[in-house]
Design an enzyme around this catalytic site. Sequence first.
Site, short mmCIF file in Angstrom:
data_model
loop_
_atom_site.label_atom_id
_atom_site.label_comp_id
_atom_site.label_asym_id
_atom_site.label_seq_id
_atom_site.Cartn_x
_atom_site.Cartn_y
_atom_site.Cartn_z
N ASP A 4 0.85 -1.19 0.00
CA ASP A 4 0.00 0.00 0.00
C ASP A 4 0.89 1.24 0.00
O ASP A 4 1.75 1.40 0.85
CB ASP A 4 -0.89 -0.03 1.25
CG ASP A 4 -1.96 1.05 1.22
OD1 ASP A 4 -3.10 0.76 1.57
OD2 ASP A 4 -1.64 2.22 0.88
N ASP A 98 -3.68 2.26 -5.38
CA ASP A 98 -2.37 2.25 -4.70
C ASP A 98 -2.15 1.01 -3.85
O ASP A 98 -1.28 1.01 -2.99
CB ASP A 98 -2.21 3.52 -3.84
CG ASP A 98 -2.83 3.40 -2.46
OD1 ASP A 98 -3.89 2.77 -2.33
OD2 ASP A 98 -2.23 3.93 -1.50
N GLU A 99 -2.90 -0.04 -4.12
CA GLU A 99 -2.91 -1.14 -3.17
C GLU A 99 -3.13 -2.48 -3.87
O GLU A 99 -4.00 -2.59 -4.73
CB GLU A 99 -4.09 -0.86 -2.24
CG GLU A 99 -4.16 -1.60 -0.99
CD GLU A 99 -5.52 -1.33 -0.31
OE1 GLU A 99 -5.85 -2.13 0.54
OE2 GLU A 99 -6.23 -0.37 -0.67
P1 TTP Z 1 -5.20 5.00 1.13
O1 TTP Z 1 -4.18 3.95 0.77
O2 TTP Z 1 -6.30 4.61 2.05
O3 TTP Z 1 -4.49 6.27 1.77
P2 TTP Z 1 -3.10 6.93 1.42
O4 TTP Z 1 -2.34 6.14 0.42
O5 TTP Z 1 -3.33 8.36 1.05
O6 TTP Z 1 -2.36 6.93 2.81
P3 TTP Z 1 -1.78 5.67 3.63
O7 TTP Z 1 -2.03 4.45 2.80
O8 TTP Z 1 -0.33 5.97 3.79
O9 TTP Z 1 -2.53 5.67 4.92
O10 TTP Z 1 -5.88 5.55 -0.20
C1 TTP Z 1 -5.15 5.73 -1.40
C2 TTP Z 1 -5.63 6.98 -2.12
O11 TTP Z 1 -7.02 6.90 -2.36
C3 TTP Z 1 -5.41 8.25 -1.32
O12 TTP Z 1 -4.12 8.80 -1.52
C4 TTP Z 1 -6.51 9.15 -1.81
C5 TTP Z 1 -7.63 8.19 -2.21
N1 TTP Z 1 -8.68 8.19 -1.18
C6 TTP Z 1 -9.79 9.02 -1.34
O13 TTP Z 1 -9.91 9.73 -2.34
N2 TTP Z 1 -10.75 9.03 -0.37
C7 TTP Z 1 -10.67 8.26 0.77
O14 TTP Z 1 -11.57 8.30 1.63
C8 TTP Z 1 -9.52 7.39 0.94
C9 TTP Z 1 -9.39 6.53 2.16
C10 TTP Z 1 -8.56 7.41 -0.06
MG MG Z 2 -2.12 4.07 0.64
#
Ligand code: TTP
Ligand code: MG
Length: 354
Positions: A4, A98-99
Site C-alpha cells: 500500500d 495504490d494497493e
Molecule cells: P489509502 O491507501 O487509504 O491512503 P493513502 O495512500 O493516502 O495513505 P496511507 O495508505 O499511507 O494511509 O488511499 C489511497 C488513495 O485513495 C489516497 O491517496 C486518496 C484516495 N482516497 C480518497 O480519495 N478518499 C478516501 O476516503 C480514501 C481513504 C482514499
Molecule cells: Mg495508501
Amino acid sequence: MHVDMDAFYAAIEQLDNPRLKGQPVIVGGLGQRGVVATASYEARRFGVHSAMPMARARVLCRAAHFIRPRISRYREVSRQIFDIFDRFSPLVEGLSMDEAFLDISACLPSRQPRAEALRETGRGLQQAIYANTGLTASVGMAHNKLLAKLGSDYRKPRGRTYVAFEKVHLFLDPLPVGRLWGIGKQTLPRLQQAGILTIGQLRRSPPSLLETLLGQRWQHYLRLANGVDQRVVKPERADKSISRETTFSQDIAEQEPLLEILRLHAAEVAQRAGAKSLSGRTVSIKLRDRHFATISRSRTLPHAINSTDDIFAQARQLFQDWCDSSGFPAVRLIGVGISNLQAGDDHQPVDELL
Ligand code: TTP
Ligand code: MG
C-alpha cells in the site's frame, strides 16, 4: 504480501512539486462541500484524515497546501507501480489505485530460510518502487491476506512487517477489534459496549456472547480473530470490457420492451462487474437494425461506475439519442457494456472532490 503506497495522492503532489516536500499537503475538493481525499503525513499530525470535510481540515491545519486531485496523473503512477508488482509475481490482485495483494509463495529465493527470503523480497519491492517512481510504500507479509493487510498498515509510512506463523496472536491480540474485516459502524459499538475492544478480547469471549453480538457470522469473526483466513489471491483477468447482448428472432419496433431489456442487461453487467470489483468509465450500447447494420454508441464519464442504475441511465440516454437521430428503425439486437475498466471502487466520485 500486501502493498500500500504511503499518502498516495499527497506523495505524488510532493514528488511533482519538490517545494512541497516535508510540508503539510492536503489533497481533495476545494469547493464548499469538498472532502479530503488524503493528507501527507506532515498534515496528519494536525488530525487531518481522508473523508473529512475540507472546511474542518482548513481549521485544523491552516498552513497546509491545499491541492485539487489530478486523478489522471495518479492513474499514470498507479500503472507504473502495478508494472513493478507484475515483475515480482504473476499473481497480483489490485484493490485500488495504490494497493494490491501479491501471492509470492512461489517466487521466493530458495537459497534462504523462508522468513529471510520474505523480508528480502519485501525490501526489494519497496526499493524497486522507490527507484522507479520516487515514492514510498508499506508492505505486510504473512501466510494469509488478513495478516498481510494488517501488516502493511502496522508501521506506516515506509513500514515493512512480517507476521510469522507463531507470532499471530502476539500481533493480532492488541489491535482494535474494528480492524477486522467486516466489523463496521453497526457492529463495532455493540462489541465495545460488551467490553470487547481488542481482537484478543474477541478471541477469548464465550461463543454464546459472540453469537448474541455478531449473529450467524460469529464463527467467521472468531476465525479472523484467530488469524485464520483462507482466501486466495485472485488476479483479475485482463478484462477489457463487460457486456451483454440479445439477438431477437423477430425485429422489435417498440421502445418500451427494448428499454426493459436494456435495464436487465445493465443489471447483469453491474452484477458481473461488482463480483470482480471492477468499474468502467465508458458505457456503450450496441444495436442492429433489420438490415443487419450494427451501430454502437458510447460515452465516457469523468468517473468509473458499476451500479445498475448508473449504467442503465447512461445506456437509456444513448438509446434515446439514437432513436431521435435515426427515426427508430426496428431493432434485431440490443446490448450494453462497460469498458475502460479499472480495479476497485473509486473512493469518492471525482466530482465530489472538485
Ligand atoms: P489509502 O491507501 O487509504 O491512503 P493513502 O495512500 O493516502 O495513505 P496511507 O495508505 O499511507 O494511509 O488511499 C489511497 C488513495 O485513495 C489516497 O491517496 C486518496 C484516495 N482516497 C480518497 O480519495 N478518499 C478516501 O476516503 C480514501 C481513504 C482514499
Ligand atoms: Mg495508501
